[in-house]
Design a protein around this motif. Structure first.
Motif, PDB file in Angstrom:
ATOM      1  N   GLN A  30      37.935  40.429  32.016  1.00  0.00           N
ATOM      2  CA  GLN A  30      37.530  41.478  31.089  1.00  0.00           C
ATOM      3  C   GLN A  30      38.160  42.816  31.474  1.00  0.00           C
ATOM      4  OE1 GLN A  30      33.256  41.322  31.144  1.00  0.00           O
ATOM      5  NE2 GLN A  30      33.153  39.736  29.554  1.00  0.00           N
ATOM      6  N   ALA A  31      38.208  43.110  32.787  1.00  0.00           N
ATOM      7  CA  ALA A  31      38.814  44.366  33.218  1.00  0.00           C
ATOM      8  C   ALA A  31      40.308  44.384  32.912  1.00  0.00           C
ATOM      9  CB  ALA A  31      38.572  44.573  34.707  1.00  0.00           C
ATOM     10  N   ARG A  32      40.981  43.242  33.071  1.00  0.00           N
ATOM     11  CA  ARG A  32      42.407  43.180  32.750  1.00  0.00           C
ATOM     12  C   ARG A  32      42.652  43.419  31.270  1.00  0.00           C
ATOM     13  NH1 ARG A  32      45.180  39.356  30.520  1.00  0.00           N
ATOM     14  NH2 ARG A  32      43.626  37.703  30.896  1.00  0.00           N
ATOM     15  N   VAL A  33      41.862  42.772  30.412  1.00  0.00           N
ATOM     16  CA  VAL A  33      42.013  42.952  28.970  1.00  0.00           C
ATOM     17  C   VAL A  33      41.711  44.395  28.579  1.00  0.00           C
ATOM     18  CG1 VAL A  33      41.123  42.247  26.728  1.00  0.00           C
ATOM     19  CG2 VAL A  33      41.525  40.529  28.485  1.00  0.00           C
ATOM     20  N   GLY A  73      44.498  46.624  29.107  1.00  0.00           N
ATOM     21  CA  GLY A  73      45.676  46.353  28.294  1.00  0.00           C
ATOM     22  C   GLY A  73      46.788  45.674  29.052  1.00  0.00           C
ATOM     23  N   LEU A  74      46.443  44.857  30.068  1.00  0.00           N
ATOM     24  CA  LEU A  74      47.440  44.183  30.891  1.00  0.00           C
ATOM     25  C   LEU A  74      47.457  42.694  30.579  1.00  0.00           C
ATOM     26  CD1 LEU A  74      46.648  45.886  34.318  1.00  0.00           C
ATOM     27  CD2 LEU A  74      48.542  46.416  32.781  1.00  0.00           C
ATOM     28  N   THR A  75      48.643  42.086  30.650  1.00  0.00           N
ATOM     29  CA  THR A  75      48.771  40.644  30.527  1.00  0.00           C
ATOM     30  C   THR A  75      48.728  40.010  31.909  1.00  0.00           C
ATOM     31  OG1 THR A  75      51.179  40.685  30.680  1.00  0.00           O
ATOM     32  CG2 THR A  75      50.213  40.952  28.481  1.00  0.00           C
ATOM     33  N   VAL A  76      48.549  38.688  31.938  1.00  0.00           N
ATOM     34  CA  VAL A  76      48.547  37.980  33.217  1.00  0.00           C
ATOM     35  C   VAL A  76      49.900  38.127  33.899  1.00  0.00           C
ATOM     36  CG1 VAL A  76      48.385  35.701  34.287  1.00  0.00           C
ATOM     37  CG2 VAL A  76      46.782  36.340  32.490  1.00  0.00           C
ATOM     38  N   GLU A  77      50.976  38.118  33.110  1.00  0.00           N
ATOM     39  CA  GLU A  77      52.309  38.253  33.696  1.00  0.00           C
ATOM     40  C   GLU A  77      52.481  39.622  34.350  1.00  0.00           C
ATOM     41  OE1 GLU A  77      51.621  37.094  30.754  1.00  0.00           O
ATOM     42  OE2 GLU A  77      52.270  35.003  30.900  1.00  0.00           O
ATOM     43  N   GLY A 102      41.515  47.898  38.161  1.00  0.00           N
ATOM     44  CA  GLY A 102      40.617  49.033  38.235  1.00  0.00           C
ATOM     45  C   GLY A 102      39.185  48.734  38.592  1.00  0.00           C
ATOM     46  N   LEU A 103      38.919  47.613  39.281  1.00  0.00           N
ATOM     47  CA  LEU A 103      37.567  47.293  39.727  1.00  0.00           C
ATOM     48  C   LEU A 103      37.412  47.608  41.214  1.00  0.00           C
ATOM     49  CD1 LEU A 103      36.875  43.876  37.937  1.00  0.00           C
ATOM     50  CD2 LEU A 103      36.109  46.148  37.255  1.00  0.00           C
ATOM     51  N   ASP A 104      36.144  47.661  41.667  1.00  0.00           N
ATOM     52  CA  ASP A 104      35.847  47.901  43.074  1.00  0.00           C
ATOM     53  C   ASP A 104      36.043  46.601  43.850  1.00  0.00           C
ATOM     54  OD1 ASP A 104      35.002  48.772  45.497  1.00  0.00           O
ATOM     55  OD2 ASP A 104      32.875  48.821  45.003  1.00  0.00           O
ATOM     56  N   PRO A 105      37.032  46.510  44.744  1.00  0.00           N
ATOM     57  CA  PRO A 105      37.266  45.239  45.453  1.00  0.00           C
ATOM     58  C   PRO A 105      36.089  44.826  46.322  1.00  0.00           C
ATOM     59  CG  PRO A 105      39.141  46.740  45.681  1.00  0.00           C
ATOM     60  CD  PRO A 105      38.029  47.524  45.094  1.00  0.00           C
ATOM     61  N   ALA A 106      35.426  45.790  46.969  1.00  0.00           N
ATOM     62  CA  ALA A 106      34.346  45.444  47.895  1.00  0.00           C
ATOM     63  C   ALA A 106      33.210  44.724  47.190  1.00  0.00           C
ATOM     64  CB  ALA A 106      33.831  46.711  48.580  1.00  0.00           C
ATOM     65  N   THR A 107      32.877  45.156  45.960  1.00  0.00           N
ATOM     66  CA  THR A 107      31.772  44.520  45.227  1.00  0.00           C
ATOM     67  C   THR A 107      32.090  43.068  44.916  1.00  0.00           C
ATOM     68  OG1 THR A 107      31.190  46.650  44.245  1.00  0.00           O
ATOM     69  CG2 THR A 107      30.337  44.688  43.169  1.00  0.00           C
ATOM     70  N   SER A 122      52.825  42.864  39.398  1.00  0.00           N
ATOM     71  CA  SER A 122      52.433  44.024  40.201  1.00  0.00           C
ATOM     72  C   SER A 122      51.726  43.643  41.500  1.00  0.00           C
ATOM     73  CB  SER A 122      51.509  44.933  39.386  1.00  0.00           C
ATOM     74  OG  SER A 122      50.293  44.273  39.077  1.00  0.00           O
ATOM     75  N   THR A 123      51.129  42.447  41.550  1.00  0.00           N
ATOM     76  CA  THR A 123      50.367  42.040  42.746  1.00  0.00           C
ATOM     77  C   THR A 123      51.057  40.975  43.562  1.00  0.00           C
ATOM     78  OG1 THR A 123      49.149  40.344  41.508  1.00  0.00           O
ATOM     79  CG2 THR A 123      48.191  42.573  41.607  1.00  0.00           C
ATOM     80  N   ARG A 124      52.138  40.346  42.995  1.00  0.00           N
ATOM     81  CA  ARG A 124      52.835  39.235  43.647  1.00  0.00           C
ATOM     82  C   ARG A 124      51.936  38.004  43.813  1.00  0.00           C
ATOM     83  NH1 ARG A 124      54.533  43.624  46.689  1.00  0.00           N
ATOM     84  NH2 ARG A 124      56.712  44.189  46.418  1.00  0.00           N
TER      85      ARG A 124
END
Length: 278
Positions: free
Chosen positions: A30-33, A36-40, A82-87, A45-47
């Protein structure tokens, strides 16, 4: 007289779970959508490979290769959308039995500590060499003495008159050619028909794993600060960096300028030619 609690009574809420959070994969999707980012685009960006991104968004962590890698992928993907990784990592730990224990160093290091036993001196060979040297010295002395006695008359003859000759001018010494200073490209020169990867832990240790293109494990263990490892294969080398921050990486003789964060897990693949992350 109390007839009973109404359906809206707070006491009835105790019969329902309080945690209505989305699953980790759904939250990332949901955060990716929303971003406005695609899976590709997220994979680039993350490898993190595209199939692994799809699997994580479906809450399938079996393709991550273990809890350590799963936690690293969750942390990396969370930052990208854009999410909190620790959570999300805490939620993963709660759902999968807590924080995983650190991976022990592979027994491959034991092979590096093995050193051949020192060879014992061969006294027989030493004695034979000493005898040969003595015999040779005696023979040389006898031959040299006979030669001097046979040529004594010549040695006692008049010395030739000294001739005055001008002293020869010394030739100027030719300056030595300066030693070439090795450049970074010369130091990092590698065969063009293979893929060569060199890793150096600069200021901290890092767990690394390296595999050849056929899946053969080249190394799996800790790389302490100041240590280096070089791997080579005909087609491709796959890397996993458990603590990518302190790693300095050369691929096919060229330094990778990507800045990795301490504690970050990186999965990388390199082939022949220009260094490009897979």
């Amino acid at each position: 007289m109390s007839i009973g609690n109404s359906p809206e009574s707070p006491e009835d809420d105790r019969n329902f779970p309080a945690d209505d959070r989305d699953s980790i994969g759904r939250a990332l999707q949901q955060a990716r959508v929303a971003a406005g980012l695609t899976v590709e685009e997220v994979s680039a960006s993350t490898r993190v490979r595209i199939p692994i991104v799809h699997a994580i968004e479906e809450d399938d962590f079996s393709r991550c290769g273990g809890d350590v890698y799963a936690r690293g992928h969750i942390r990396t993907l969370a930052r990208a959308v854009g999410l909190d990784p620790a959570t999300l990592v805490e939620q993963y730990d709660a759902e999968h039995g807590g924080r995983p224990a650190p991976t022990p160093a592979a027994p491959l290091f034991e092979a590096e500590r093995i050193r051949p036993e020192p060879r014992r001196p061969n006294w027989t060979a030493a004695m034979v060499a000493a005898i040969v040297a003595v015999v040779g010295f005696v023979g040389f002395t006898m031959f040299n003495g006979n030669d001097v006695r046979g040529n004594g008359a010549v040695a006692e003859g008049p010395a030739p008159a000294a001739t005055s000759t001008a002293p020869a001018k010394p030739k100027p010494a030719k300056p030595a050619d300066p030693k070439p200073v090795p450049s970074e490209s010369a130091i990092a020169a590698v065969p063009q028909d293979k893929v060569t990867v060199k890793l150096t832990a600069t200021d901290d240790k890092s767990w690394i794993s390296a595999k050849a293109h056929d899946g053969k494990l080249l190394f799996d263990g800790l790389l302490n600060a100041g240590e280096s490892k070089t791997f080579q294969d005909d087609e491709r080398i796959d890397l996993i960096l458990g603590n990518a921050g302190p790693i300095e990486l050369y691929v096919n003789g060229r330094k990778i300028e990507d800045s990795f964060e301490s504690g970050q897990v990186e999965r990388l693949s390199y082939t022949k030619g220009d260094p490009q992350a897979g």
